[in-house]
Design a protein around this motif. Structure first.
Motif, mmCIF file in Angstrom:
data_model
loop_
_atom_site.group_PDB
_atom_site.id
_atom_site.type_symbol
_atom_site.label_atom_id
_atom_site.label_comp_id
_atom_site.label_asym_id
_atom_site.label_seq_id
_atom_site.Cartn_x
_atom_site.Cartn_y
_atom_site.Cartn_z
ATOM 1 N N GLY A 130 0.868 -1.280 0.143
ATOM 2 C CA GLY A 130 -0.028 0.077 -0.063
ATOM 3 C C GLY A 130 0.744 1.170 -0.246
ATOM 4 N N THR A 131 0.289 2.394 -0.759
ATOM 5 C CA THR A 131 0.975 3.468 -0.719
ATOM 6 C C THR A 131 0.145 4.700 0.232
ATOM 7 N N VAL A 132 0.930 5.460 1.000
ATOM 8 C CA VAL A 132 0.156 6.304 1.999
ATOM 9 C C VAL A 132 0.954 7.501 1.972
ATOM 10 N N GLY A 133 0.324 8.947 2.230
ATOM 11 C CA GLY A 133 1.194 10.017 2.114
ATOM 12 C C GLY A 133 1.067 10.242 3.770
ATOM 13 N N VAL A 134 2.182 11.187 3.965
ATOM 14 C CA VAL A 134 2.448 11.775 5.247
ATOM 15 C C VAL A 134 2.363 13.107 5.229
ATOM 16 N N TRP A 135 1.460 14.001 6.025
ATOM 17 C CA TRP A 135 1.501 15.605 5.875
ATOM 18 C C TRP A 135 1.759 16.156 7.500
ATOM 19 N N GLN A 136 2.935 17.072 7.450
ATOM 20 C CA GLN A 136 3.172 17.758 8.804
ATOM 21 C C GLN A 136 2.647 19.234 8.220
ATOM 22 N N PRO A 137 1.662 19.654 9.081
ATOM 23 C CA PRO A 137 1.167 20.904 8.393
ATOM 24 C C PRO A 137 1.859 22.317 8.966
ATOM 25 N N GLU A 138 1.839 23.168 8.167
ATOM 26 C CA GLU A 138 2.321 24.432 8.372
ATOM 27 C C GLU A 138 1.390 25.468 7.947
ATOM 28 N N THR A 139 1.327 25.994 6.960
ATOM 29 C CA THR A 139 0.222 27.279 6.703
ATOM 30 C C THR A 139 -0.805 26.497 6.200
ATOM 31 N N HIS A 140 -0.853 25.187 5.718
ATOM 32 C CA HIS A 140 -1.985 24.237 5.037
ATOM 33 C C HIS A 140 -2.297 23.235 6.134
ATOM 34 N N ARG A 141 -3.369 23.172 6.758
ATOM 35 C CA ARG A 141 -3.587 22.016 7.707
ATOM 36 C C ARG A 141 -4.173 20.922 7.178
ATOM 37 N N GLY A 142 -4.728 20.730 5.911
ATOM 38 C CA GLY A 142 -5.209 19.816 5.247
ATOM 39 C C GLY A 142 -6.678 20.117 4.950
ATOM 40 N N PHE A 143 -7.897 19.300 5.257
ATOM 41 C CA PHE A 143 -9.053 19.492 4.681
ATOM 42 C C PHE A 143 -9.801 20.616 5.523
ATOM 43 N N ALA A 144 -10.226 21.441 4.971
ATOM 44 C CA ALA A 144 -11.197 22.249 5.744
ATOM 45 C C ALA A 144 -12.607 21.958 6.000
ATOM 46 N N ARG A 145 -13.159 20.950 5.300
ATOM 47 C CA ARG A 145 -14.392 20.351 5.392
ATOM 48 C C ARG A 145 -14.514 18.846 5.379
ATOM 49 N N ILE A 146 -15.073 18.245 6.078
ATOM 50 C CA ILE A 146 -15.179 16.757 6.134
ATOM 51 C C ILE A 146 -16.577 16.379 6.506
ATOM 52 N N ASP A 147 -17.002 15.102 6.375
ATOM 53 C CA ASP A 147 -18.318 14.509 6.737
ATOM 54 C C ASP A 147 -19.363 15.052 6.347
ATOM 55 N N GLU A 148 -19.573 15.592 5.118
ATOM 56 C CA GLU A 148 -20.594 16.065 4.375
ATOM 57 C C GLU A 148 -20.735 15.872 2.932
ATOM 58 N N PRO A 149 -21.641 16.393 2.393
ATOM 59 C CA PRO A 149 -21.566 16.075 0.806
ATOM 60 C C PRO A 149 -20.811 17.055 -0.046
ATOM 61 N N SER A 150 -20.048 16.246 -0.921
ATOM 62 C CA SER A 150 -18.819 16.811 -1.675
ATOM 63 C C SER A 150 -17.484 17.202 -0.872
ATOM 64 N N ALA A 151 -17.452 16.219 0.371
ATOM 65 C CA ALA A 151 -16.300 16.438 0.970
ATOM 66 C C ALA A 151 -15.834 15.161 1.689
ATOM 67 N N PRO A 152 -14.648 14.725 1.850
ATOM 68 C CA PRO A 152 -14.247 13.561 2.197
ATOM 69 C C PRO A 152 -15.018 13.132 3.538
#
Length: 259
Positions: free
Chosen positions: A119-141
């Motif tokens: 499996g391939t998986v990314g790793v993200w350590q945030p600085e100015t970009h935290r990641g998703f701004a919306r989750i768990d709703e239509p049109s979002a992850p």
């Protein structure tokens, strides 16, 4: 509507992006299906795009160069407080560092790992970009899932490298599934897919986006040049459909309603 947390706990899914051989066509497809706008971050960022829904960032998009030899695909990223330490831990646990770790300009530190099961998986350590701004709703992850051909080895790896706390959802020969628990709620799953994955298909992460009408979405995806990989079906967690965009990148839609 559910906003994403200001800081994703270590090990939790926090970002996803699409590597596409035809970013222009991808932008049109996801705009039509999920109502996403796309913003080019500019030359400094390698013309990486942010997908936005109602002004909030929900995913990313980058060019998949033909030189890679890889088909188009979605990548899920797990949060890390120290991307380099996570990469080192992955190597020690039998995985591989496929990319990085390195800075994505001012956005954060990124790495891409190969787990011991393929499996391939990314790793993200945030600085100015935290990641998703919306989750768990239509049109979002709304969900993230590792389909693995070596269930025990995958769980050992992610527990060791990302500090996962897990809970067994089912442990039968027909259905073996464990969830990642973060702040007392499930945020991702690992499925024993050894009997399901066709020959030559490695372990891989899959992503689910919310949609209010799964049947209509399946029809619309085909009209937009995509395809239906698995017909709409009902599950214990809502109605689902697996789709591919026009260049073959696979993803799921899951029934979701506005909060």
């Amino acid at each position: 509507m559910p906003a994403a947390p200001d800081h994703f706990p270590a090990g939790a899914p926090c970002w996803a992006d699409l590597s596409s051989s035809d970013p222009g066509r991808a932008r049109e497809f996801y705009a039509g299906l999920l109502g996403w706008d796309a913003v080019d971050l500019g030359r400094e960022y390698g013309h990486y795009f942010h997908f936005l829904r109602n002004g909030s960032v929900v995913a990313g998009l980058m060019q998949n160069s033909q030189e890679t030899g890889f088909p188009d695909f979605w990548t899920v990223y797990l949060s890390s407080d120290d991307a380099r330490a996570t990469a080192d831990s992955a190597t020690a646990a039998g995985g591989q560092v496929l990319l990085g770790p390195g800075m994505a300009v001012d956005q954060g530190s990124v790495a891409v790992l190969g787990d011991p099961t393929g499996g391939t998986v990314g790793v993200w350590q945030p600085e100015t970009h935290r990641g998703f701004a919306r989750i768990d709703e239509p049109s979002a992850p709304v969900w993230y899932e590792l389909m693995t051909n070596d269930y025990a080895a995958a769980l050992d790896f992610y527990r060791t490298v990302f500090g996962w706390e897990t809970e067994v959802l089912s442990d039968t020969e027909d259905f073996r599934y464990t969830t990642l628990q973060s702040e007392d709620r499930p945020v991702a799953g690992v499925m024993d897919a050894a009997a399901e994955l066709p020959g030559g298909i490695p372990s891989h992460w899959e992503i689910y986006f919310g949609h209010a009408d799964i049947g209509a979405a399946a029809e619309q995806a085909e009209q937009l040049g995509g395809s239906v990989l698995r017909l709409p079906e009902d599950s214990d967690y809502g109605r689902l459909v697996q789709l591919a965009d026009p260049t073959g990148a696979a993803f799921w839609l899951m029934a979701a309603t506005e909060a």
